[in-house]
Enzyme design. Structure first.
Site, short mmCIF file in Angstrom:
data_model
loop_
_atom_site.label_atom_id
_atom_site.label_comp_id
_atom_site.label_asym_id
_atom_site.label_seq_id
_atom_site.Cartn_x
_atom_site.Cartn_y
_atom_site.Cartn_z
N GLY A 1 0.76 -1.24 0.00
CA GLY A 1 0.00 0.00 0.00
C GLY A 1 0.79 1.29 0.00
N GLU B 1 3.96 -6.81 1.40
CA GLU B 1 3.29 -7.15 0.12
C GLU B 1 3.11 -5.95 -0.78
OE1 GLU B 1 -0.54 -8.17 1.59
OE2 GLU B 1 0.09 -10.04 2.50
N GLY C 1 2.94 -3.62 -4.11
CA GLY C 1 2.69 -3.81 -5.54
C GLY C 1 3.09 -2.56 -6.28
N ARG C 2 2.24 -1.55 -6.16
CA ARG C 2 2.39 -0.31 -6.92
C ARG C 2 3.79 0.31 -6.82
NH1 ARG C 2 -1.98 2.93 -7.82
NH2 ARG C 2 -2.98 1.87 -6.07
N ARG D 1 -7.75 3.36 -14.30
CA ARG D 1 -7.56 4.15 -13.08
C ARG D 1 -8.20 5.55 -13.12
NH1 ARG D 1 -3.59 5.62 -11.01
NH2 ARG D 1 -4.09 5.06 -8.90
N TYR E 1 -10.87 5.81 -10.25
CA TYR E 1 -10.44 6.54 -9.04
C TYR E 1 -10.21 8.02 -9.25
CZ TYR E 1 -8.68 1.72 -8.30
OH TYR E 1 -8.53 0.37 -8.23
N CYS F 1 -17.41 4.41 -25.70
CA CYS F 1 -18.67 5.13 -25.67
C CYS F 1 -19.14 5.36 -24.23
CB CYS F 1 -19.71 4.38 -26.48
SG CYS F 1 -19.10 3.99 -28.12
N GLU F 2 -18.38 6.13 -23.49
CA GLU F 2 -18.69 6.50 -22.11
C GLU F 2 -18.05 7.86 -21.86
OE1 GLU F 2 -20.21 4.58 -19.65
OE2 GLU F 2 -20.37 2.77 -20.87
N TYR G 1 -1.46 -1.74 -12.03
CA TYR G 1 -2.91 -1.64 -12.21
C TYR G 1 -3.25 -1.04 -13.58
CZ TYR G 1 -2.43 -2.59 -7.29
OH TYR G 1 -2.05 -3.16 -6.12
C1 LIG Z 1 -3.51 -4.92 -3.51
C2 LIG Z 1 -2.89 -5.54 -2.33
C3 LIG Z 1 -1.56 -5.29 -2.02
C4 LIG Z 1 -0.70 -4.30 -2.79
O1 LIG Z 1 -1.14 -2.99 -2.72
P1 LIG Z 1 -0.26 -1.83 -3.38
O2 LIG Z 1 -1.00 -0.59 -3.11
O3 LIG Z 1 -0.14 -2.12 -4.83
O4 LIG Z 1 1.08 -1.85 -2.70
C5 LIG Z 1 -1.01 -5.96 -0.95
N1 LIG Z 1 -1.73 -6.83 -0.21
C6 LIG Z 1 -3.01 -7.11 -0.49
C7 LIG Z 1 -3.75 -8.08 0.36
C8 LIG Z 1 -3.64 -6.47 -1.55
O5 LIG Z 1 -4.93 -6.73 -1.81
#
Ligand SMILES: *Cc1c(COP(=O)(O)O)cnc(C)c1O
Length: 392
Positions: free
Chosen positions: A238, A276, A278-279, A315, A319, A344-345, A373
């Protein structure tokens, strides 16, 4: 760190690569990933959070070459479906390099994950915990699980990406910990190995994160007296990046603050730390290349209509995300454009009233910071083709 794009003599470079190289055999919108930017960021994050083990959240980017690079750098994966588990295996990840998250794991998915001996299942409800116990029994296997707790804290992000609030579907409420304990005691096929949290995405105010770790530490210590297999603490992902918002802390300062909180909170704990993200790892390592089709002038507006839209990059529509847009050729005149797609939106736009260097039909532009994403959320709405992907 924050700028992966730059002009050199009027041509746009992504890292050290002239983006014009990718337009030679242009056959439609394309995501382009730069593996050296990705590596720099992953290594930096690993160092900042060491000794925590990184489990990359695959839902951010599931490209095979991207995943192989991530594996080569020693990270594991956070997966959320059987489809992702299969992709992970295809990329060489072993069962014990995956954490399985998600609120809606089906019987079929859990059975398969347990049969193959996945490293850890992050459990999101009492009901799921029960289901896992039943499946464990049929295999006569003790299943390694972590409970994902929902600490009810506000991380001040977009409501669609907040996951640690009382009203979100994610995680187990703190008030249910007693019931969890009871279920764990009753079913010897459940092996509590970890506690986890994930408060949502695009975190940049870290007060909620810090207090959530604090309250989960208390529960961890309590439970570990009773459950001797409990050794892992998963702090979720996150950590945010700013797309086009100068009010954010510079990226490396935010990382330092985040790592400071993690290092301080766990300095006296002997647990195995997991994270964990991602982004943060992949967003800036990707761009979406697309082509201007029309410059449409109306009385009040100047539209640049491109061949990609919410079907390829959801995105902005989902968002209100503001991605920077960079024309491949920089011209001296500037105009205010609404950059829109073919779908078409009316939600199908990348930017409104954005000042950009002059655009002409057939020009190429890239949408910046779309390595996370982007492709994973792409769809075929209007029966438009999916974008392609290229890695360098
Ligand atoms: C989406 C997600 C992440 C990664 O979130 P990021 O904002 O991309 O870092 C980690 N853990 C869980 C359980 C998620 O659903």
């Amino acid at each position: 760190m924050e700028k992966s794009l730059s002009y050199k003599s009027g041509a746009l470079y992504f890292g050290d690569r002239n983006l014009l190289d990718f337009t030679k055999q242009y056959s439609g919108p394309k995501y382009i990933y730069n593996l050296s930017i990705l590596s720099d960021r992953l290594v930096r994050l690993q160092k900042a959070l060491a000794p925590a083990r990184v489990y990359f959240a695959m839902k951010a980017n599931a490209n095979v070459e991207v995943l192989k690079k991530i594996r080569a750098l020693g990270a594991g994966l956070d997966v959320v479906s059987l489809g992702e588990i299969h992709r992970a295996l295809q990329c060489g990840f072993k069962n014990d390099e995956m954490i399985y998250s998600g609120v809606g794991k089906t019987k079929r998915e859990l059975t398969e994950a347990i049969r193959m001996g996945i490293y850890q299942i992050n459990v999101e409800s009492l009901e799921e915990l029960h289901r896992i116990g039943e499946i464990g029994k049929t295999f006569n296997k003790k299943v390694p699980i972590a409970i994902r707790l929902n600490p009810d804290v506000d991380i001040k992000t977009h409501p669609y990406i907040a996951t640690g609030l009382r009203d979100n579907k994610f995680g187990i409420e703190m008030s249910q910990v007693l019931a969890v304990r009871r279920e764990l005691k009753q079913n010897s096929y459940l092996n509590l190995v970890g506690i986890s949290l994930h408060l949502g995405s695009q975190m940049h105010d870290l007060t909620g994160f810090e207090s959530a770790i604090d309250s989960l530490k208390t529960i961890y210590l309590e439970l570990s007296r009773e459950f001797t297999g409990l050794r892992r603490f998963d702090i979720g992902g996150g950590l945010g990046i700013h797309y086009d918002d100068p009010s954010w802390l510079p990226e490396l300062e935010l990382l330092t603050k985040y790592s400071g909180i993690v290092q301080n909170s766990f300095s006296k704990m002997t647990c195995e730390l997991q994270t964990e993200p991602g982004r943060w790892i992949v967003a800036r390592a990707g761009v979406l290349l697309c082509q201007v089709q029309y410059i449409k002038k109306t009385e009040h507006k100047l539209f640049a209509i491109v061949d990609s839209g919410m079907n390829h990059l959801l995105r902005p529509a989902l968002y209100g995300a503001q991605h920077q847009i960079w024309p491949l050729l920089e011209r001296s005149d500037k105009f205010k454009y609404d950059v829109v797609g073919p779908i078409c939106e009316s939600a199908d736009f990348f930017a409104k009233e954005r000042m950009l260097s002059e655009l002409k039909p057939d020009d190429y532009v890239v949408i910046a910071d779309t390595g996370a994403y982007g492709y994973t959320m792409a769809n075929t709405y209007n029966l438009q083709a999916l974008p392609t992907e290229e890695v360098f």
